[in-house]
Write a protein that holds these residues in place. Structure first.
Motif, PDB file in Angstrom:
ATOM      1  N   PHE B 305      18.833 -28.339  37.863  1.00  0.00           N
ATOM      2  CA  PHE B 305      17.806 -29.198  38.454  1.00  0.00           C
ATOM      3  C   PHE B 305      16.452 -28.978  37.795  1.00  0.00           C
ATOM      4  CE2 PHE B 305      21.132 -29.288  41.518  1.00  0.00           C
ATOM      5  CZ  PHE B 305      21.096 -30.569  41.997  1.00  0.00           C
ATOM      6  N   TYR B 306      16.215 -27.763  37.346  1.00  0.00           N
ATOM      7  CA  TYR B 306      14.950 -27.506  36.661  1.00  0.00           C
ATOM      8  C   TYR B 306      14.919 -28.250  35.330  1.00  0.00           C
ATOM      9  CZ  TYR B 306      13.482 -24.087  40.070  1.00  0.00           C
ATOM     10  OH  TYR B 306      13.070 -23.498  41.227  1.00  0.00           O
ATOM     11  N   PHE B 308      16.465 -30.968  34.584  1.00  0.00           N
ATOM     12  CA  PHE B 308      16.344 -32.406  34.826  1.00  0.00           C
ATOM     13  C   PHE B 308      14.950 -32.796  35.279  1.00  0.00           C
ATOM     14  CE2 PHE B 308      19.883 -35.455  34.787  1.00  0.00           C
ATOM     15  CZ  PHE B 308      20.733 -34.717  34.023  1.00  0.00           C
ATOM     16  N   ARG B 309      14.250 -31.864  35.886  1.00  0.00           N
ATOM     17  CA  ARG B 309      12.907 -32.170  36.344  1.00  0.00           C
ATOM     18  C   ARG B 309      12.025 -32.547  35.161  1.00  0.00           C
ATOM     19  NH1 ARG B 309      10.175 -27.060  38.724  1.00  0.00           N
ATOM     20  NH2 ARG B 309      10.182 -26.610  36.509  1.00  0.00           N
ATOM     21  N   ARG B 311      13.149 -33.439  32.185  1.00  0.00           N
ATOM     22  CA  ARG B 311      13.738 -34.566  31.468  1.00  0.00           C
ATOM     23  C   ARG B 311      13.231 -35.880  32.050  1.00  0.00           C
ATOM     24  NH1 ARG B 311      18.518 -37.428  32.154  1.00  0.00           N
ATOM     25  NH2 ARG B 311      18.996 -38.624  30.288  1.00  0.00           N
ATOM     26  N   GLU B 312      13.028 -35.910  33.354  1.00  0.00           N
ATOM     27  CA  GLU B 312      12.526 -37.143  33.974  1.00  0.00           C
ATOM     28  C   GLU B 312      11.172 -37.532  33.390  1.00  0.00           C
ATOM     29  OE1 GLU B 312      13.723 -39.309  36.049  1.00  0.00           O
ATOM     30  OE2 GLU B 312      15.626 -38.340  36.483  1.00  0.00           O
TER      31      GLU B 312
ATOM     32  N   ALA C  62      19.777 -35.391  40.659  1.00  0.00           N
ATOM     33  CA  ALA C  62      18.680 -34.461  40.373  1.00  0.00           C
ATOM     34  C   ALA C  62      17.504 -34.703  41.305  1.00  0.00           C
ATOM     35  CB  ALA C  62      18.249 -34.597  38.923  1.00  0.00           C
ATOM     36  N   ARG C  64      14.461 -35.867  41.412  1.00  0.00           N
ATOM     37  CA  ARG C  64      13.607 -37.016  41.692  1.00  0.00           C
ATOM     38  C   ARG C  64      14.282 -38.030  42.599  1.00  0.00           C
ATOM     39  NH1 ARG C  64      10.568 -40.494  37.249  1.00  0.00           N
ATOM     40  NH2 ARG C  64       9.560 -38.507  36.895  1.00  0.00           N
TER      41      ARG C  64
END
Lengths: 359, 544, 195
Positions: B305-306, B308-309, B311-312, C62, C64
């Motif tokens: 999740f880190y 992907f954070r 990557r967003e 994820a 968001r």
């Protein structure tokens, strides 16, 4: 502290006054059974939500929040769904063993409930070998997992079951040793006596000096492994074996495994709070009377649950921070480190007790 | 060049030469194997790296084109081998010289039906084993009744054959088994959470130890190369975005450059800078995803999740300028299709600012973890020699000490003006841990490139003047770029029409999956997952 | 989301009208509501992705977009325990029997979402020699999500549409879910012969 024994005794005497003893006993058994099942189901649901919310917070997410206020009803929705999911009969399985396995797992965890000290006077049966009974009963669970893996007629489940067998048998040694350390300190195996000995803030974790702390740490690690939770979730290892030993289970059968996993988490936390954190005894500090008054005001059952939830929190924390270990590393950790340390610790505890170094 | 030509002429008198930007050597099949051996082993020639193997059908004849690379001097030559037999075409295999050819030749067999003599394992690569016909042949019968949608499971291919030539030149077919009868085979995939898509590894295990891995590919073979042959050049541009979707910009950049090279189009400076910046942003996003997936496959879900954070944040930049989060379709022939969003510079600067601290966080969360280190160190070791031989490029190759960064070795666009380092493990550990760490280090280099460019985006056109109808002159071209996972190559052959005669994509992931068997042997099942995750292949790029 | 913000309301209204025509007992109807509430709020996906859409699905999980908010995050890797299969990406000839088998392995009630252009119709690869022109050729599909790949918002929209569809289903006395499969085979007779 309010003694729940008063309530139970009152019910008992009232029932006996209106009906013959055999009927009263039967009704009491039924009542206890229903209460147990209810607690069992509610606790499992609570734990599922607890973990989902916790892991969401670890991962900068929100977690379930759409179904009911703050997502509280999410787990009920899951339960309704899983109850009426299809149970798939699979070709080539051993039908009887396949169906038996989830019940074995669930019975194993339910048996331990009998002995947990829920609160002052809230204990179903106070055996004089209570602690021994707990570890004996909880190790039936591995049988269910092995059966599930074997009966499913699938290679993934078989590998998962073999891993689970190796893991459970190894880590039971460590659990046994760390429990033995505390039994040595308390001098009794009876749950109620162990709790009573830890009154007035004399929790064994504090009283037992270094050996108790070591035993606590070993217990936490071994308990994580016992419950098949990360970083020791090899039997399930969803990224290696899709779903491990319960790959082929659907519907409520899978639901049982799912529930049992969380219940076992509660049970190991409960045993830890019994042995190390004083069971339902409130947190007291000698000398601070006002503080102790306030602490004693909180009902004993709340104390017990809070302690158990706290230890579960630590175990859940492990799971969401560590990667999974490999099977050989897991066995090396047990046989090369935890077990020798545990044995040494037992000797140390014996010295502490004999020489009276503890508080 | 003349030096190489002379040498080859001496070794193989029958060779003919064709000049071009890459020297083309045409050799008859009978001399090919001995020449190939000499090309690799000769101290001066030293063509130890087979960068592309392309099957061809010229209607009257069939054959293969090989692109060879000298890893010391970066010289390239291409070799063309032809057979005129359409009924039972056979060529000599070079899979014993360059191991990468084992899979590449199987692909050619699958698509053209060319059998390779002395190849150890001649099974189909991508298509079902009951498939009728060879799709990339020009005379392929595409009648759907021949190959209907079958819902029957195909048989497990335990039998294989190879064409063996003895010393006297006699050819015979030899049957063999992939797995013995008493082996315990676990099927990992095609539907499996850690194969990153639909890959299938048939794994022979002894307890938990992996004895052999048989890669069964093709569960997402979409026939892109065949489709390209019936599309105009601008239409083909959509495919590279969908092959390795994590290197969409780089792949499309490559195809655009190849077409521009053929047309002689000069791309405006502004477009070049934008392209390079987009490439590096794509690389960052890809490596972040790779970090996330590696950690998740090993059970540390939180680290995912880190990754992907951040990557967003990259996807936001794409979203604003390109109008999409994935499948970006941003590069076009001659430049890029839309100008930068006004926020672009600001967003990139912000990203460059936060990334170093976030990388530290990743290391804290995962790299330093004892369990993670034990799981990755000395697992799946790939030696330098094997990396070159199996043509493992990209971060995985560089972890084995194989210096293969196209941006340095064959500079394209404006990369030769930029100041950045090729991240390479000089001690050639080649294990999973090095591969994992190297990707995170590459993010730092990409940030460095972005920082150099973000304030220096020149004004001007974003796209050169391009003819309305794009027709490439007759000829063939080959172009490479450094995609996120390794060297991505495009080969175009044109006969002067508005559709390509043959378009081939040389994907890095196809080679990566070729070393799975080598890396996984005698490791545990859990290690297979680790190795697969750190090699980081993208399945649609393998199958195309 | 508000009711009016959804598209395809006519479809849901048609389903409701059909149900009303069939008529149900009050108690049974209440049970149905409870069950449908449970089912629609506890959709566990099967991790099944073949290409780009799968990466967007990961974004959906994820931080968001966080599909956990709706209770979708319990992604099961074993089809036995999942509720719906979200086909993300191209399905080619070699994969078709595998997908079909996965569908058979799902426990009832099971739903199919075709996510992305490739799964809906073959998308950009429609003309290829080995690509399935839409998964509805081999599976009964409940919800289609177009896009290449669909944005996570679109995926949410699709999932919420599926929830709405489940909410008007009937558990007692109504059409059995297995009849859906029969209907599908009635429409595609050539597929049945092969299984």
């Amino acid at each position: 502290m309010f003694d729940f024994g008063i309530v139970t005794n009152w019910i008992d005497s009232w029932l006996e006054s209106v009906m013959p003893q055999w009927a009263a006993t039967t009704i009491e058994c039924v009542l206890v059974g229903v209460a147990l099942l209810l607690v069992y189901a509610l606790l499992a649901l609570f734990y599922i939500l607890y973990e989902r919310k916790l892991c969401a917070w670890f991962q900068c997410r929100l977690g379930p929040n759409r179904v009911g206020p703050w997502g509280l009803l999410q787990v009920f929705a899951d339960m309704f769904k899983i109850l009426i999911k299809e149970l798939i009969a699979i070709k080539g399985t051993d039908k009887f063993l396949f169906a038996l396995a989830p019940y074995l797992v669930i019975i194993a965890s339910m048996l331990v409930f009998v002995n947990l000290p829920w609160g002052n006077g809230l204990q179903l049966a106070d055996l004089n070998i209570g602690v021994f009974f707990m570890i004996a009963a909880s190790s039936i669970g591995v049988l269910g997992i092995l059966l599930a893996g074997w009966a499913s007629n699938s290679k993934y489940t078989l590998i998962g079951a073999m891993r689970s067998g190796a893991q459970m048998i190894s880590y039971e040694l460590s659990i046994g040793l760390s429990i033995l350390t505390i039994v040595l300190l308390s001098g009794t195996m009876s749950v109620s006596e162990i709790v009573a000995l830890q009154a007035n803030g004399g929790w064994f974790l504090f009283r037992g000096h270094i050996p108790a702390v070591i035993a606590f740490v070993i217990y936490l690690i071994a308990a994580t492994a016992e419950t098949n939770r990360g970083p020791f979730d090899l039997p399930e290892a969803e990224h290696e074996l899709t779903a491990g030993y319960h790959t082929e289970y659907s519907g409520i059968h899978f639901g049982f495994f799912y529930l049992a996993e969380y219940l076992n988490l509660f049970i190991v936390s409960g045993i830890a709070s019994l042995l190390f954190l004083g069971g339902w005894q409130p947190f007291n500090i000698a000398g601070l009377d006002m503080f102790n008054e306030v602490m004693n005001y909180i009902p004993s059952i709340v104390w017990f649950l809070l302690k158990a939830f706290f230890i579960s929190f630590v175990i859940i924390w492990f799971k969401w921070s560590f990667p999974r270990v490999r099977i050989d590393q897991m066995l090396a950790l047990e046989w090369k480190y935890l077990m020798p340390i545990g044995l040494f610790n037992l000797v140390l505890m014996a010295l502490v007790v004999v020489l009276g170094w503890h508080f | 060049m003349t030096n190489i030509q002379d040498k080859i002429g001496k070794i193989c008198p029958s060779a003919q030469f064709e000049e071009g930007d890459i020297l083309l050597v045409i050799v008859p099949d009978t001399d090919w194997h001995s020449l190939a051996l000499a090309l690799r082993d000769d101290a001066d020639l030293h063509f130890d790296y087979l960068s592309a193997l392309i099957g061809m059908d010229w209607k009257d004849s069939m054959g293969c084109i090989y692109y060879l690379n000298n890893t010391a001097t970066q010289e390239m030559i291409s070799v063309k081998v032809i057979t005129t037999d359409r009924e039972n075409p056979m060529l000599h295999s070079v899979s014993d010289i360059w191991k990468v050819a084992i899979f590449q030749e199987r692909e050619v067999f699958d698509m053209y039906g060319i059998k390779f003599i002395n190849h150890p394992d001649m099974r189909r690569m991508f298509l079902r084993n009951d498939w009728v016909g060879y799709p990339l042949r020009k005379d392929y019968d595409a009648n759907p009744e021949l190959n209907p949608i079958r819902l029957t499971d195909e048989e497990n291919e335990d039998d294989t054959f190879s064409i063996v030539e003895d010393e006297k030149g006699n050819i015979k077919e030899v049957k063999s088994k992939v797995f013995g009868d008493e082996e315990y085979i676990v099927n990992i995939g095609p539907q499996h959470p850690s194969t990153h898509g639909v890959m299938r590894f048939r794994t022979s295990v002894d307890g938990e130890t992996v004895k052999k891995v048989d890669v069964v590919s093709g569960y997402i073979h979409r026939g892109i190369e065949k489709m390209c042959e019936s599309m105009s050049y601008p239409q083909t541009l959509m495919f590279p975005d969908r092959m390795d979707y994590m290197s969409a910009h780089q792949n499309r950049h490559c195809l655009c450059m190849c077409i521009e090279k053929a047309l002689g189009i000069e791309v405006p400076r502004r477009a070049q800078v934008i392209r390079v910046m987009m490439d590096e942003l794509m690389r960052i996003s890809s490596h972040l995803l790779s970090y996330g997936c590696t950690t998740m496959d090993m059970g540390a879900t939180t680290a995912f999740f880190y990754g992907f954070r951040e990557r967003e944040k990259v996807l936001d930049i794409f979203d604003k300028t390109c109008g999409a989060r994935m499948s970006l379709h941003y590069n076009v022939i001659g430049g890029v299709c839309a100008d930068l969003h006004p926020d672009f510079a600001k967003d990139v600067k912000e990203l460059c600012k936060i990334l170093p601290s976030r990388l530290k966080e990743y290391h804290k969360l995962y790299t330093g973890n004892v369990i993670a280190q034990n799981r990755m160190k000395k697992v799946g070791v790939l030696s330098h020699e094997d990396a070159v031989n199996y043509a493992i490029t990209g971060p995985s190759g560089r972890a084995s000490g194989f210096s293969c960064d196209c941006r340095k070795k064959h500079p394209y666009s404006i990369y030769n003006e930029l100041d950045f380092e090729e991240v390479i493990d000089n001690e050639a550990h080649g294990d999973s841990f090095t591969r994992y760490l190297l990707r995170l280090k590459e993010i730092e280099q990409s940030v460095k490139i972005l920082e150099q460019l973000v304030d220096n985006i020149p004004e001007g056109e974003i796209c050169a003047k391009v003819p309305k109808l794009i027709k490439l002159p007759a000829g063939h071209w080959y172009q490479q770029v450094e995609a996120s996972r390794g060297t991505f190559g495009v080969y175009i052959e044109s006969i002067g029409e508005k559709t390509p005669f043959r378009m081939h994509f040389q994907s890095p992931c196809f080679n990566l999956v070729g070393v799975m068997d080598l890396c996984c042997r005698n490791h545990m099942i859990a290690d297979l997952i680790t190795i697969g995750a750190t090699l980081d292949f993208v399945i649609p790029d393998i199958d195309r | 989301m508000k009711y009016d913000d959804f598209n395809d309301n006519e479809y849901i209204e048609k389903l409701v009208a059909e149900l009303k025509d069939a008529g149900t007992n009050v108690i049974v109807g209440k049970f149905d509501e409870l069950i449908n509430w449970g089912r629609s709020n506890s959709l566990w996906p099967l991790c099944f992705g073949t290409s780009c859409c799968a990466i967007e699905f990961m974004s959906l999980g994820a931080a968001r977009y966080d599909m956990a908010r709706f209770g979708f995050e319990v992604a099961r890797n074993s089809p036995r325990q999942a509720d719906y299969i979200m086909v993300q990406g191209t399905i080619v000839h070699r994969m078709a029997p595998v997908l079909r088998r996965l569908y058979e392995q799902l426990a009832e009630p099971k739903y199919v979402i075709a996510c992305g252009g490739c799964a809906v119709s073959g998308g950009p690869f429609k003309n290829s020699y080995c690509v399935l022109p839409g998964v509805d050729k081999i599976l009964p599909v409940d919800v289609y999500i177009p896009g290449c790949p669909p944005r996570p918002e679109a995926m949410f929209y699709g999932l919420m549409q599926l929830q709405r569809k489940i909410k008007v289903e009937k558990f007692f006395g109504g059409a059995n879910r297995q009849e859906k499969t029969k209907e599908f085979f009635a429409e595609h007779p050539e597929m049945e012969n092969q299984i």
